[in-house]
Design a protein around this motif. Structure first.
Motif, PDB file in Angstrom:
ATOM      1  N   SER A 102      -0.807  -1.053   6.334  1.00 13.86           N
ATOM      2  CA  SER A 102      -0.741  -1.793   5.064  1.00 13.86           C
ATOM      3  C   SER A 102      -1.390  -3.159   5.244  1.00 13.86           C
ATOM      4  O   SER A 102      -1.537  -3.658   6.373  1.00 13.86           O
ATOM      5  N   TYR A 103      -1.779  -3.751   4.133  1.00 12.77           N
ATOM      6  CA  TYR A 103      -2.333  -5.105   4.161  1.00 12.77           C
ATOM      7  C   TYR A 103      -2.237  -5.690   2.756  1.00 12.77           C
ATOM      8  O   TYR A 103      -2.355  -4.979   1.755  1.00 12.77           O
ATOM      9  N   VAL A 104      -2.025  -7.006   2.703  1.00 18.83           N
ATOM     10  CA  VAL A 104      -1.894  -7.713   1.425  1.00 18.83           C
ATOM     11  C   VAL A 104      -2.794  -8.942   1.450  1.00 18.83           C
ATOM     12  O   VAL A 104      -2.816  -9.683   2.437  1.00 18.83           O
ATOM     13  N   THR A 105      -3.554  -9.136   0.382  1.00 18.63           N
ATOM     14  CA  THR A 105      -4.297 -10.377   0.189  1.00 18.63           C
ATOM     15  C   THR A 105      -3.890 -10.978  -1.155  1.00 18.63           C
ATOM     16  O   THR A 105      -3.256 -10.312  -1.977  1.00 18.63           O
ATOM     17  N   TYR A 106      -4.295 -12.227  -1.372  1.00 18.86           N
ATOM     18  CA  TYR A 106      -3.824 -12.944  -2.556  1.00 18.86           C
ATOM     19  C   TYR A 106      -5.005 -13.504  -3.347  1.00 18.86           C
ATOM     20  O   TYR A 106      -6.046 -13.862  -2.784  1.00 18.86           O
ATOM     21  N   TYR A 107      -4.821 -13.555  -4.662  1.00 17.51           N
ATOM     22  CA  TYR A 107      -5.840 -14.104  -5.553  1.00 17.51           C
ATOM     23  C   TYR A 107      -5.147 -14.866  -6.684  1.00 17.51           C
ATOM     24  O   TYR A 107      -3.923 -14.760  -6.869  1.00 17.51           O
ATOM     25  N   ARG A 108      -5.926 -15.607  -7.433  1.00 20.53           N
ATOM     26  CA  ARG A 108      -5.372 -16.394  -8.538  1.00 20.53           C
ATOM     27  C   ARG A 108      -5.438 -15.599  -9.844  1.00 20.53           C
ATOM     28  O   ARG A 108      -6.522 -15.353 -10.371  1.00 20.53           O
ATOM     29  N   PRO A 109      -4.291 -15.231 -10.391  1.00 23.61           N
ATOM     30  CA  PRO A 109      -4.292 -14.493 -11.664  1.00 23.61           C
ATOM     31  C   PRO A 109      -4.907 -15.276 -12.814  1.00 23.61           C
ATOM     32  O   PRO A 109      -5.317 -14.685 -13.820  1.00 23.61           O
ATOM     33  N   SER A 110      -4.968 -16.607 -12.664  1.00 24.42           N
ATOM     34  CA  SER A 110      -5.533 -17.430 -13.737  1.00 24.42           C
ATOM     35  C   SER A 110      -7.029 -17.180 -13.924  1.00 24.42           C
ATOM     36  O   SER A 110      -7.579 -17.456 -14.995  1.00 24.42           O
ATOM     37  N   ASN A 111      -7.691 -16.688 -12.867  1.00 17.99           N
ATOM     38  CA  ASN A 111      -9.098 -16.299 -13.011  1.00 17.99           C
ATOM     39  C   ASN A 111      -9.127 -14.894 -13.612  1.00 17.99           C
ATOM     40  O   ASN A 111      -9.120 -13.888 -12.907  1.00 17.99           O
ATOM     41  N   LYS A 112      -9.133 -14.828 -14.920  1.00 16.08           N
ATOM     42  CA  LYS A 112      -8.938 -13.568 -15.637  1.00 16.08           C
ATOM     43  C   LYS A 112     -10.012 -12.525 -15.316  1.00 16.08           C
ATOM     44  O   LYS A 112      -9.703 -11.343 -15.120  1.00 16.08           O
ATOM     45  N   ARG A 158     -12.097 -12.238 -12.670  1.00 20.03           N
ATOM     46  CA  ARG A 158     -12.036 -11.742 -11.298  1.00 20.03           C
ATOM     47  C   ARG A 158     -10.796 -10.856 -11.098  1.00 20.03           C
ATOM     48  O   ARG A 158     -10.875  -9.803 -10.462  1.00 20.03           O
ATOM     49  N   SER A 159      -9.677 -11.274 -11.647  1.00 23.61           N
ATOM     50  CA  SER A 159      -8.445 -10.494 -11.538  1.00 23.61           C
ATOM     51  C   SER A 159      -8.604  -9.122 -12.193  1.00 23.61           C
ATOM     52  O   SER A 159      -8.113  -8.105 -11.677  1.00 23.61           O
ATOM     53  N   HIS A 160      -9.304  -9.101 -13.321  1.00 25.72           N
ATOM     54  CA  HIS A 160      -9.551  -7.847 -14.031  1.00 25.72           C
ATOM     55  C   HIS A 160     -10.367  -6.884 -13.172  1.00 25.72           C
ATOM     56  O   HIS A 160     -10.051  -5.699 -13.075  1.00 25.72           O
ATOM     57  N   ASN A 161     -11.423  -7.404 -12.530  1.00 25.33           N
ATOM     58  CA  ASN A 161     -12.267  -6.567 -11.673  1.00 25.33           C
ATOM     59  C   ASN A 161     -11.500  -6.038 -10.469  1.00 25.33           C
ATOM     60  O   ASN A 161     -11.666  -4.872 -10.068  1.00 25.33           O
ATOM     61  N   ILE A 162     -10.682  -6.875  -9.877  1.00 23.82           N
ATOM     62  CA  ILE A 162      -9.872  -6.456  -8.732  1.00 23.82           C
ATOM     63  C   ILE A 162      -8.942  -5.319  -9.142  1.00 23.82           C
ATOM     64  O   ILE A 162      -8.801  -4.315  -8.420  1.00 23.82           O
ATOM     65  N   LYS A 163      -8.342  -5.460 -10.306  1.00 21.81           N
ATOM     66  CA  LYS A 163      -7.421  -4.415 -10.779  1.00 21.81           C
ATOM     67  C   LYS A 163      -8.144  -3.097 -11.008  1.00 21.81           C
ATOM     68  O   LYS A 163      -7.639  -2.021 -10.627  1.00 21.81           O
ATOM     69  N   LEU A 164      -9.336  -3.131 -11.609  1.00 21.77           N
ATOM     70  CA  LEU A 164     -10.089  -1.905 -11.863  1.00 21.77           C
ATOM     71  C   LEU A 164     -10.457  -1.196 -10.560  1.00 21.77           C
ATOM     72  O   LEU A 164     -10.332   0.027 -10.446  1.00 21.77           O
ATOM     73  N   ALA A 165     -10.936  -1.965  -9.571  1.00 19.18           N
ATOM     74  CA  ALA A 165     -11.330  -1.364  -8.294  1.00 19.18           C
ATOM     75  C   ALA A 165     -10.115  -0.820  -7.544  1.00 19.18           C
ATOM     76  O   ALA A 165     -10.193   0.229  -6.895  1.00 19.18           O
ATOM     77  N   ALA A 166      -8.989  -1.519  -7.641  1.00 14.80           N
ATOM     78  CA  ALA A 166      -7.757  -1.035  -6.998  1.00 14.80           C
ATOM     79  C   ALA A 166      -7.317   0.285  -7.612  1.00 14.80           C
ATOM     80  O   ALA A 166      -6.893   1.210  -6.900  1.00 14.80           O
ATOM     81  N   GLU A 167      -7.414   0.401  -8.921  1.00 11.54           N
ATOM     82  CA  GLU A 167      -7.051   1.659  -9.588  1.00 11.54           C
ATOM     83  C   GLU A 167      -7.970   2.798  -9.153  1.00 11.54           C
ATOM     84  O   GLU A 167      -7.544   3.955  -9.061  1.00 11.54           O
ATOM     85  N   ALA A 168      -9.240   2.478  -8.871  1.00 11.99           N
ATOM     86  CA  ALA A 168     -10.209   3.510  -8.487  1.00 11.99           C
ATOM     87  C   ALA A 168      -9.893   4.109  -7.116  1.00 11.99           C
ATOM     88  O   ALA A 168     -10.096   5.308  -6.900  1.00 11.99           O
ATOM     89  N   ILE A 169      -9.393   3.294  -6.183  1.00 12.70           N
ATOM     90  CA  ILE A 169      -9.111   3.823  -4.844  1.00 12.70           C
ATOM     91  C   ILE A 169      -7.667   4.296  -4.708  1.00 12.70           C
ATOM     92  O   ILE A 169      -7.319   4.964  -3.727  1.00 12.70           O
ATOM     93  N   ASN A 170      -6.823   3.979  -5.686  1.00 13.45           N
ATOM     94  CA  ASN A 170      -5.421   4.389  -5.620  1.00 13.45           C
ATOM     95  C   ASN A 170      -5.290   5.916  -5.706  1.00 13.45           C
ATOM     96  O   ASN A 170      -5.977   6.566  -6.491  1.00 13.45           O
ATOM     97  N   ASN A 171      -4.422   6.484  -4.875  1.00 17.76           N
ATOM     98  CA  ASN A 171      -4.145   7.927  -4.829  1.00 17.76           C
ATOM     99  C   ASN A 171      -5.258   8.753  -4.201  1.00 17.76           C
ATOM    100  O   ASN A 171      -5.197   9.990  -4.238  1.00 17.76           O
ATOM    101  N   VAL A 172      -6.277   8.120  -3.638  1.00 19.01           N
ATOM    102  CA  VAL A 172      -7.332   8.883  -2.959  1.00 19.01           C
ATOM    103  C   VAL A 172      -6.789   9.436  -1.650  1.00 19.01           C
ATOM    104  O   VAL A 172      -6.129   8.735  -0.887  1.00 19.01           O
ATOM    105  N   VAL A 173      -7.053  10.710  -1.411  1.00 21.11           N
ATOM    106  CA  VAL A 173      -6.656  11.371  -0.161  1.00 21.11           C
ATOM    107  C   VAL A 173      -7.906  11.618   0.669  1.00 21.11           C
ATOM    108  O   VAL A 173      -8.902  12.163   0.168  1.00 21.11           O
ATOM    109  N   VAL A 174      -7.870  11.209   1.932  1.00 19.06           N
ATOM    110  CA  VAL A 174      -8.992  11.401   2.853  1.00 19.06           C
ATOM    111  C   VAL A 174      -8.572  12.420   3.906  1.00 19.06           C
ATOM    112  O   VAL A 174      -7.622  12.184   4.655  1.00 19.06           O
TER     113      VAL A 174
END
Length: 285
Positions: A136-146, A148-164
């Protein structure tokens, strides 16, 4: 009188030529008629099927009936959402029927034969690899940067639930896809040749970098990984993984004995990646 009779005979012959030896293909929202003569090799006196034309027909029908399968997955609360089968053209059975039609002297009507397409990830597999968190790993960003935060969320959703699967490569660019306005990505700060700039999809390197640190494990081989041209604030120096659709990719290979599951989420200023697998996972010696 004779002239009229001859005209009637010619008309009947022409009508039979048009309507005989036809194959009517039916399916939901589709009704298509093909003629035997359109698939004959003229050089051989209509004895053989023009296979190139038949392949074109098969490919077109397959595009029309294909429905992709849906992998099983977990929602945010770890509730299992079952898989769904897809469907595609049964090419073997269609060819059998087509050749029967082609070498006969009558017309046919048929429904398109189909077969199931099974998902790669089913409920049983997910249930087996959900119990053991191996990284596991956690990084942090500023939610006030709408943006950038939006892009991070979209990319996170894209890799979520992927099985390798074992021996399989994970490519960040292939999984996430091209970052475009049509996909919902926004302009946000990016680093280009050491300079801070703005571009569509800015921020997703934080997702790839978080993933890189989460999969820095004994059973994972890093196949391709590049650092930014300058340090980034969300990971220690040398621990980042820059990505670009037309440039660098982040690729790793699963060398474990079992599949791994990626769980990713961007929420409340935290980019979280967790890696799961079976209790029986081991590395290949």
């Amino acid at each position: 009188m004779k002239r009229t009779l001859l005209l009637i005979i010619l008309l009947l012959c022409f009508t039979n030529k048009v309507h005989a030896n036809e194959l009517i293909i039916t399916d939901k929202n589709m009704n298509e008629t093909i003629r035997r003569d359109d698939f004959s090799l003229s050089l051989f006196d209509d004895i053989f099927v023009d296979r190139e034309k038949l392949d074109v027909l098969l490919n077109r029908l397959e595009e029309q009936v294909y429905q992709p399968p849906t992998n099983a997955k977990f929602d945010d609360s770890w509730k299992l959402i079952p898989e769904k089968n897809g469907q595609t053209l049964d090419r073997i059975n269609f060819k059998k029927f087509f050749y029967e039609f082609f070498y006969s002297d009558v017309s046919f009507e048929m429904k398109i034969p189909k077969k199931n397409v099974y998902p790669k990830v089913d409920s049983e597999l997910l249930s087996d690899i959900r119990s053991n968190e191996i990284g596991s790993y956690v990084t942090y960003y500023r939610p006030s940067n709408k943006e950038r935060s939006h892009n991070i969320k979209l990319a996170a959703e894209a890799i979520n639930n992927v099985v390798v699967f074992p021996g399989e490569n994970f490519s960040f660019n292939k999984v996430v896809g091209k970052r475009t306005k049509e996909k919902g990505y926004l302009r946000a700060p990016v680093i280009v040749r050491g300079e801070l700039s703005e571009d569509i999809g800015g921020g997703i390197c934080q997702v790839s970098s978080t993933l890189f640190n989460a999969v820095s494990l004994k059973g994972i081989e890093i196949v391709e990984r590049y650092s930014h041209s300058r340090n980034v604030p969300y990971v220690p120096p040398g621990k980042d993984a820059t990505v670009s659709w037309w440039g660098p990719d982040f690729i790793f290979r699963n060398e474990y004995s079992h599949p791994i599951l990626i769980r990713a989420k961007a929420i409340d200023g935290k980019m979280i990646v967790r890696i799961f697998s079976s209790e029986h996972i081991r590395t290949h010696e």
